[in-house]
Motif scaffolding. Structure first.
Motif, PDB file in Angstrom:
ATOM      1  N   GLY A   4       0.775  -1.227   0.000  1.00  0.00           N
ATOM      2  CA  GLY A   4       0.000   0.000   0.000  1.00  0.00           C
ATOM      3  C   GLY A   4       0.807   1.278   0.000  1.00  0.00           C
ATOM      4  O   GLY A   4       0.332   2.323   0.421  1.00  0.00           O
ATOM      5  N   TYR A   5       2.034   1.238  -0.477  1.00  0.00           N
ATOM      6  CA  TYR A   5       2.841   2.437  -0.573  1.00  0.00           C
ATOM      7  C   TYR A   5       2.501   3.193  -1.853  1.00  0.00           C
ATOM      8  O   TYR A   5       1.942   2.639  -2.789  1.00  0.00           O
ATOM      9  N   THR A   6       2.890   4.450  -1.882  1.00  0.00           N
ATOM     10  CA  THR A   6       2.788   5.278  -3.070  1.00  0.00           C
ATOM     11  C   THR A   6       4.198   5.698  -3.453  1.00  0.00           C
ATOM     12  O   THR A   6       5.062   5.826  -2.599  1.00  0.00           O
ATOM     13  N   CYS A   7       4.418   5.934  -4.724  1.00  0.00           N
ATOM     14  CA  CYS A   7       5.731   6.342  -5.194  1.00  0.00           C
ATOM     15  C   CYS A   7       5.638   7.767  -5.747  1.00  0.00           C
ATOM     16  O   CYS A   7       4.852   8.018  -6.668  1.00  0.00           O
ATOM     17  N   VAL A   8       6.397   8.694  -5.159  1.00  0.00           N
ATOM     18  CA  VAL A   8       6.366  10.095  -5.585  1.00  0.00           C
ATOM     19  C   VAL A   8       7.783  10.595  -5.859  1.00  0.00           C
ATOM     20  O   VAL A   8       8.761  10.044  -5.357  1.00  0.00           O
ATOM     21  N   ALA A   9       7.854  11.666  -6.636  1.00  0.00           N
ATOM     22  CA  ALA A   9       9.127  12.326  -6.907  1.00  0.00           C
ATOM     23  C   ALA A   9       9.351  13.395  -5.853  1.00  0.00           C
ATOM     24  O   ALA A   9       8.467  14.198  -5.568  1.00  0.00           O
ATOM     25  N   LEU A  10      10.532  13.405  -5.245  1.00  0.00           N
ATOM     26  CA  LEU A  10      10.851  14.373  -4.198  1.00  0.00           C
ATOM     27  C   LEU A  10      11.676  15.539  -4.723  1.00  0.00           C
ATOM     28  O   LEU A  10      11.496  16.675  -4.278  1.00  0.00           O
ATOM     29  N   ALA A  11      12.620  15.290  -5.628  1.00  0.00           N
ATOM     30  CA  ALA A  11      13.502  16.356  -6.082  1.00  0.00           C
ATOM     31  C   ALA A  11      14.118  16.012  -7.431  1.00  0.00           C
ATOM     32  O   ALA A  11      14.228  14.841  -7.800  1.00  0.00           O
ATOM     33  N   LEU A  12      14.518  17.048  -8.154  1.00  0.00           N
ATOM     34  CA  LEU A  12      15.332  16.932  -9.353  1.00  0.00           C
ATOM     35  C   LEU A  12      16.643  17.646  -9.069  1.00  0.00           C
ATOM     36  O   LEU A  12      16.641  18.735  -8.485  1.00  0.00           O
ATOM     37  N   TYR A  13      17.767  17.036  -9.460  1.00  0.00           N
ATOM     38  CA  TYR A  13      19.062  17.648  -9.200  1.00  0.00           C
ATOM     39  C   TYR A  13      20.074  17.193 -10.238  1.00  0.00           C
ATOM     40  O   TYR A  13      19.849  16.229 -10.969  1.00  0.00           O
ATOM     41  N   TRP A  14      21.178  17.929 -10.295  1.00  0.00           N
ATOM     42  CA  TRP A  14      22.280  17.603 -11.195  1.00  0.00           C
ATOM     43  C   TRP A  14      23.287  16.725 -10.466  1.00  0.00           C
ATOM     44  O   TRP A  14      23.613  16.968  -9.318  1.00  0.00           O
ATOM     45  N   LYS A  15      23.775  15.703 -11.157  1.00  0.00           N
ATOM     46  CA  LYS A  15      24.833  14.857 -10.614  1.00  0.00           C
ATOM     47  C   LYS A  15      25.756  14.489 -11.764  1.00  0.00           C
ATOM     48  O   LYS A  15      25.363  13.757 -12.675  1.00  0.00           O
ATOM     49  N   GLN A  16      26.956  15.012 -11.738  1.00  0.00           N
ATOM     50  CA  GLN A  16      27.969  14.782 -12.771  1.00  0.00           C
ATOM     51  C   GLN A  16      27.435  15.104 -14.168  1.00  0.00           C
ATOM     52  O   GLN A  16      27.611  14.346 -15.114  1.00  0.00           O
ATOM     53  N   GLY A  17      26.738  16.219 -14.284  1.00  0.00           N
ATOM     54  CA  GLY A  17      26.246  16.675 -15.575  1.00  0.00           C
ATOM     55  C   GLY A  17      24.979  15.994 -16.052  1.00  0.00           C
ATOM     56  O   GLY A  17      24.531  16.240 -17.170  1.00  0.00           O
ATOM     57  N   ARG A  18      24.396  15.153 -15.255  1.00  0.00           N
ATOM     58  CA  ARG A  18      23.160  14.452 -15.625  1.00  0.00           C
ATOM     59  C   ARG A  18      22.048  14.816 -14.642  1.00  0.00           C
ATOM     60  O   ARG A  18      22.304  15.117 -13.485  1.00  0.00           O
ATOM     61  N   VAL A  19      20.815  14.745 -15.137  1.00  0.00           N
ATOM     62  CA  VAL A  19      19.668  15.054 -14.289  1.00  0.00           C
ATOM     63  C   VAL A  19      19.238  13.780 -13.577  1.00  0.00           C
ATOM     64  O   VAL A  19      19.033  12.740 -14.213  1.00  0.00           O
ATOM     65  N   LYS A  20      19.125  13.863 -12.264  1.00  0.00           N
ATOM     66  CA  LYS A  20      18.670  12.739 -11.454  1.00  0.00           C
ATOM     67  C   LYS A  20      17.376  13.134 -10.751  1.00  0.00           C
ATOM     68  O   LYS A  20      17.167  14.306 -10.431  1.00  0.00           O
ATOM     69  N   CYS A  21      16.542  12.153 -10.513  1.00  0.00           N
ATOM     70  CA  CYS A  21      15.284  12.363  -9.818  1.00  0.00           C
ATOM     71  C   CYS A  21      15.294  11.512  -8.553  1.00  0.00           C
ATOM     72  O   CYS A  21      15.535  10.306  -8.619  1.00  0.00           O
ATOM     73  N   GLU A  22      15.041  12.150  -7.435  1.00  0.00           N
ATOM     74  CA  GLU A  22      14.955  11.419  -6.173  1.00  0.00           C
ATOM     75  C   GLU A  22      13.503  11.018  -5.986  1.00  0.00           C
ATOM     76  O   GLU A  22      12.625  11.871  -5.871  1.00  0.00           O
ATOM     77  N   ILE A  23      13.247   9.711  -6.017  1.00  0.00           N
ATOM     78  CA  ILE A  23      11.888   9.216  -5.807  1.00  0.00           C
ATOM     79  C   ILE A  23      11.850   8.465  -4.484  1.00  0.00           C
ATOM     80  O   ILE A  23      12.889   8.045  -3.970  1.00  0.00           O
ATOM     81  N   ALA A  24      10.649   8.315  -3.946  1.00  0.00           N
ATOM     82  CA  ALA A  24      10.543   7.692  -2.631  1.00  0.00           C
ATOM     83  C   ALA A  24       9.266   6.875  -2.538  1.00  0.00           C
ATOM     84  O   ALA A  24       8.253   7.197  -3.156  1.00  0.00           O
ATOM     85  N   LEU A  25       9.360   5.812  -1.741  1.00  0.00           N
ATOM     86  CA  LEU A  25       8.172   5.066  -1.336  1.00  0.00           C
ATOM     87  C   LEU A  25       7.619   5.781  -0.109  1.00  0.00           C
ATOM     88  O   LEU A  25       8.339   5.992   0.872  1.00  0.00           O
ATOM     89  N   VAL A  26       6.351   6.147  -0.161  1.00  0.00           N
ATOM     90  CA  VAL A  26       5.762   6.951   0.917  1.00  0.00           C
ATOM     91  C   VAL A  26       4.415   6.379   1.330  1.00  0.00           C
ATOM     92  O   VAL A  26       3.781   5.630   0.591  1.00  0.00           O
ATOM     93  N   LYS A  27       4.018   6.746   2.548  1.00  0.00           N
ATOM     94  CA  LYS A  27       2.674   6.462   3.038  1.00  0.00           C
ATOM     95  C   LYS A  27       2.049   7.782   3.428  1.00  0.00           C
ATOM     96  O   LYS A  27       2.721   8.665   3.956  1.00  0.00           O
ATOM     97  N   GLY A  28       0.766   7.929   3.181  1.00  0.00           N
ATOM     98  CA  GLY A  28       0.071   9.173   3.484  1.00  0.00           C
ATOM     99  C   GLY A  28      -0.018   9.428   4.974  1.00  0.00           C
ATOM    100  O   GLY A  28      -0.185   8.510   5.770  1.00  0.00           O
ATOM    101  N   LYS A  29       0.097  10.700   5.352  1.00  0.00           N
ATOM    102  CA  LYS A  29      -0.029  11.091   6.752  1.00  0.00           C
ATOM    103  C   LYS A  29      -1.477  11.476   7.030  1.00  0.00           C
ATOM    104  O   LYS A  29      -2.159  12.041   6.187  1.00  0.00           O
ATOM    105  N   LYS A  30      -1.917  11.198   8.231  1.00  0.00           N
ATOM    106  CA  LYS A  30      -3.205  11.687   8.693  1.00  0.00           C
ATOM    107  C   LYS A  30      -3.012  13.123   9.173  1.00  0.00           C
ATOM    108  O   LYS A  30      -1.900  13.588   9.347  1.00  0.00           O
TER     109      LYS A  30
END
Length: 158
Positions: A107-133
């Motif tokens: 029951g996890y959701t997968c979302v994108a947290l950030a976009l950043y540069w790493k050695q001249g390439r674009v990387k996306c930080e994604i995460a497994l998350v659970k919704g907060k009440k």
């Protein structure tokens, strides 16, 4: 004499602060992003938003959906630019399998947290998350305020 361009101090392009507030983060992954030329140029200009973006896992592939990259008019004159198109995320097969298993079974959701540069390439930080009440959001906000107050107390001259 030519002037040298100032290098940006941070490699972060954009962050999804709303996701950090709405969800509790369980596990993070780093993924590459398949981009076209005009998208890279708009990212260099800092024209990206991840506010309502999420990750869809289909056919053994991960796709970034809902990210908005504003096209720069001068760079994409010959291409019809779609700022909200789905972009493929580049992950290893075992990482994709782990994401699929967690989202389907646990029951996890997968979302994108950030976009950043790493050695001249674009990387996306994604995460497994659970919704907060709502009460979880209040508790985390209260904890963050308390940490801030502790730092002020410790930094105050005696």
């Amino acid at each position: 004499m030519s002037k040298k361009k100032a290098k940006p101090t941070s490699s972060t392009i954009c962050q999804n602060k709303k996701a950090r507030h709405e969800y509790s983060i369980e596990q993070k992954f780093e993924a590459g992003v398949a981009l076209s030329g005009w998208e890279v140029k708009s990212l260099r200009a800092g024209r990206a938003q991840l506010v309502d973006s999420y990750v869809v896992l289909k056919n053994g592939e991960a796709w970034l959906v809902g990210a908005h990259f504003t096209p720069i008019i001068s760079t994409c004159t010959h291409v019809l630019a779609d700022p909200r198109r789905d972009r493929k995320l580049l992950l290893h097969k075992r990482e994709i399998d782990r994401l699929i298993g967690a989202t389907q079974a646990k029951g996890y959701t997968c979302v994108a947290l950030a976009l950043y540069w790493k050695q001249g390439r674009v990387k996306c930080e994604i995460a497994l998350v659970k919704g907060k009440k709502q009460h979880d959001k209040r508790a985390s906000e209260k904890e963050k305020d308390w940490e801030r107050q502790k730092q002020r107390i410790m930094a105050a001259p005696v």
